[in-house]
Scaffold this active site. Structure first.
Site, PDB file in Angstrom:
ATOM      1  N   HIS A 127      32.925  42.830  72.311  1.00  0.00           N
ATOM      2  CA  HIS A 127      31.437  43.051  72.299  1.00  0.00           C
ATOM      3  C   HIS A 127      31.057  44.214  73.089  1.00  0.00           C
ATOM      4  O   HIS A 127      31.969  44.842  73.979  1.00  0.00           O
ATOM      5  CB  HIS A 127      30.878  41.784  73.188  1.00  0.00           C
ATOM      6  CG  HIS A 127      30.541  40.842  72.355  1.00  0.00           C
ATOM      7  ND1 HIS A 127      30.670  39.525  72.747  1.00  0.00           N
ATOM      8  CD2 HIS A 127      30.535  40.665  70.817  1.00  0.00           C
ATOM      9  CE1 HIS A 127      30.348  38.540  71.787  1.00  0.00           C
ATOM     10  NE2 HIS A 127      30.141  39.293  70.608  1.00  0.00           N
ATOM     11  N   HIS A 144      29.244  41.915  61.862  1.00  0.00           N
ATOM     12  CA  HIS A 144      29.634  41.692  63.296  1.00  0.00           C
ATOM     13  C   HIS A 144      30.858  40.899  63.452  1.00  0.00           C
ATOM     14  O   HIS A 144      31.839  41.352  64.243  1.00  0.00           O
ATOM     15  CB  HIS A 144      28.536  41.056  63.959  1.00  0.00           C
ATOM     16  CG  HIS A 144      28.669  40.834  65.580  1.00  0.00           C
ATOM     17  ND1 HIS A 144      28.275  41.529  66.666  1.00  0.00           N
ATOM     18  CD2 HIS A 144      29.540  39.739  66.211  1.00  0.00           C
ATOM     19  CE1 HIS A 144      28.868  40.882  67.832  1.00  0.00           C
ATOM     20  NE2 HIS A 144      29.176  39.785  67.516  1.00  0.00           N
ATOM     21  N   GLU A 145      30.892  39.991  62.961  1.00  0.00           N
ATOM     22  CA  GLU A 145      31.933  38.972  62.844  1.00  0.00           C
ATOM     23  C   GLU A 145      33.291  39.767  62.520  1.00  0.00           C
ATOM     24  O   GLU A 145      34.561  39.278  62.927  1.00  0.00           O
ATOM     25  CB  GLU A 145      31.854  37.439  62.381  1.00  0.00           C
ATOM     26  CG  GLU A 145      30.697  36.821  62.902  1.00  0.00           C
ATOM     27  CD  GLU A 145      30.715  36.658  64.638  1.00  0.00           C
ATOM     28  OE1 GLU A 145      32.000  36.451  64.975  1.00  0.00           O
ATOM     29  OE2 GLU A 145      29.503  36.731  65.109  1.00  0.00           O
ATOM     30  N   HIS A 166      35.030  41.405  64.877  1.00  0.00           N
ATOM     31  CA  HIS A 166      35.869  40.822  66.028  1.00  0.00           C
ATOM     32  C   HIS A 166      37.233  40.527  65.084  1.00  0.00           C
ATOM     33  O   HIS A 166      38.326  40.606  65.699  1.00  0.00           O
ATOM     34  CB  HIS A 166      35.218  39.515  66.223  1.00  0.00           C
ATOM     35  CG  HIS A 166      34.207  39.474  67.128  1.00  0.00           C
ATOM     36  ND1 HIS A 166      34.101  40.389  68.439  1.00  0.00           N
ATOM     37  CD2 HIS A 166      32.781  39.135  67.233  1.00  0.00           C
ATOM     38  CE1 HIS A 166      32.981  40.288  69.015  1.00  0.00           C
ATOM     39  NE2 HIS A 166      32.288  39.447  68.284  1.00  0.00           N
TER      40      HIS A 166
END
Lengths: 80, 408
Positions: free
Chosen positions: B125, B115-116, B119
């Site tokens: 998101h 997930h990170e 980013h």
């Protein structure tokens, strides 16, 4: 269910931290109730919760879930 | 999906500065490498690890406050991690979380790292709550994969992955590196299919199952996550013929075709892979027999007995497997000595258990998926680990000190 002041304050902090609620550059520090309602609606919609604009149990529980520290993009103002 | 920015290059370097201490370092590292591969498998991105100096993406773990990060963490729960958007490249994990892998307890490092990294690559998101890029952690998923929204997002930034990756970008190649080879992982196998390429009772009594390009651990409480073989053992290909760990030498030998790879834990021994010259290529299976501390290699209906620490005369091998291991099938898929002191052979979707006299026990063969992979019945999905099983958990001891003799 009556929402306590502490719970409401925590919810506003959450909405502010994750970009659902924008602190105005000018004017009073307190948010208008309709701003908070609009932010809650955006959060509920993004979280696939019933959209009421009220701080119900499901919304509070959702705000307590572990999450990423980055802001969410689900506020119309943020998107603009 | 929401796009927050993009890197102006597709070949990125990364550096693991430090990772959460609640996981063994090799488990945390494997989780992070797998997180990179989720993205590189769907977009034309490559990630090259550097051990020192500057890197495009830098992963680290810190507590509530860090002199190097302006964003504080809030202790266990709530905020788990955060990352900067391109082209900044910081990825930070909250040191106070219970980071885990392969269990529903705690917070899964692999999924949060992925997930990170999303980013760090430029994704914001997602509004799909089941997407990786959803802001709230949806919990551990044993068979995690990217959501179509995640794939669409990363491909909107960097395009679709094509078979050949261009060399159009300049790369800094002056630093010592470990290459994370971008490979097509192939289809993820279903542990409940029951057939295996290899099994191994590995270091610290961990049971590993290999199929295709993937490996997973088998415990009494369930299965671990599926990792690409090369994510755990760097430089090792998938679709192995056989695998065997020797508690005597601490060596793990992997066999494929006419080559043998040797590792100690997850580090390849210098000089490997080597060519198999003294035993046949394309082995079927291998096992370590603690009674005589020898390694047995199986192919077809024959076997070789190998002493790792002595020069073995193979002139009398292969010998008929049935002469020593009674009642086992020819051309086994896999074999191992296990924690209960028994020898197991696997072929197709079935397995055989041998007693101390190396005779197949009555009542066998049995179903591998049901008894080893925690599948409720043949060809169903793997359970989360609360079924009864013949798999138990104790730890093997090792002995002896390694002295190198080679099998080639």
């Amino acid at each position: 269910r009556v929402v306590g002041p502490g719970e409401k304050e925590a919810a506003v902090d959450y909405l502010l931290q994750y970009g659902y609620l924008q602190r105005p550059l000018e004017g009073p520090d307190n948010f208008r109730p309709e701003d908070v309602t609009e932010a809650l609606r955006a959060f509920q919609e993004a979280s696939e919760l019933p959209v009421s604009g009220r701080l119900d149990d499901a919304t509070s529980a959702r705000m307590r879930q572990p999450r990423c520290g980055l802001e969410d993009p689900f506020n119309e103002k943020t998107l603009k | 999906y929401l796009l927050l920015g993009r890197w102006r290059k597709k070949h990125l370097t990364f550096r693991i500065v430090n990772l959460p201490s609640t996981l063994p370092s090799y488990t945390a590292r494997a989780a992070v490498l797998q997180a990179f591969q989720y993205w590189s498998s769907v977009a034309p991105l490559t990630f090259r690890e550097v051990k020192a100096g500057w890197a495009d993406i830098r992963l680290s773990s810190h507590g509530r406050h860090s002199p190097h990060c302006s964003s504080s963490f809030d202790g266990p729960g709530r905020v788990l991690a955060h990352a900067d958007i391109p082209e900044l490249g910081s990825v930070h994990f909250d040191e106070e979380e219970l980071w885990t892998e392969g269990t529903y307890r705690g917070v899964n490092l692999r999924i949060i790292a992925a997930h990170e990294l999303g980013h760090a690559l430029g994704l914001g998101h997602s509004r799909y709550t089941q997407a990786l890029m959803a802001p709230v952690y949806a919990g551990y998923r044993p068979y995690f994969k990217l959501h179509p929204d995640d794939v669409a997002g990363i491909q909107a930034l960097y395009g679709k992955k094509s078979p050949e990756i261009g060399e159009e970008e300049e790369e800094d190649t002056t630093l010592p590196t470990t290459t994370l080879v971008p490979t097509e992982p192939g289809p993820m196998p279903d542990p409940c299919s029951g057939d295996l390429d290899a099994v191994m009772l590995g270091p610290r009594g961990k049971t590993y199952a290999f199929k295709g390009n993937y490996v997973w651990t088998v415990t009494a409480s369930g299965l671990g996550p599926l990792f690409q073989v090369s994510a755990l053992w760097e430089g090792l290909p998938g679709n192995l013929d056989a695998a065997v760990y020797s508690p005597r030498t601490q060596w793990i030998h992997f066999f494929k075709g006419d080559k043998v790879w040797r590792y100690t834990n997850f580090k390849m021994s210098p000089g490997f892979p080597k060519k198999l010259n003294r035993v046949g290529p394309n082995l079927d299976a291998a096992l370590y027999w603690p009674i005589n501390k020898k390694v047995f290699l199986f192919k077809g209906s024959g076997y070789w007995q190998w002493d790792e620490l002595a020069t073995t005369d193979f002139s009398h091998y292969p010998k008929p497997t049935k002469g020593l291991f009674t009642g086992v099938p020819d051309q086994p898929s896999a074999a191992m000595s296990w924690l209960d002191g028994r020898v197991y052979f696997f072929k197709g979707k079935q397995y055989w258990r041998l007693n101390q006299q190396l005779q197949a026990e009555k009542g066998f063969p049995r179903d591998t998926a049901h008894n080893w992979m925690h599948c409720r019945s043949p060809n169903t999905t793997a359970s989360d680990g609360d079924t009864d099983s013949s798999v138990t958990g104790t730890t093997l001891n090792s002995d002896g000190s390694p002295r190198d003799t080679i099998l080639d």
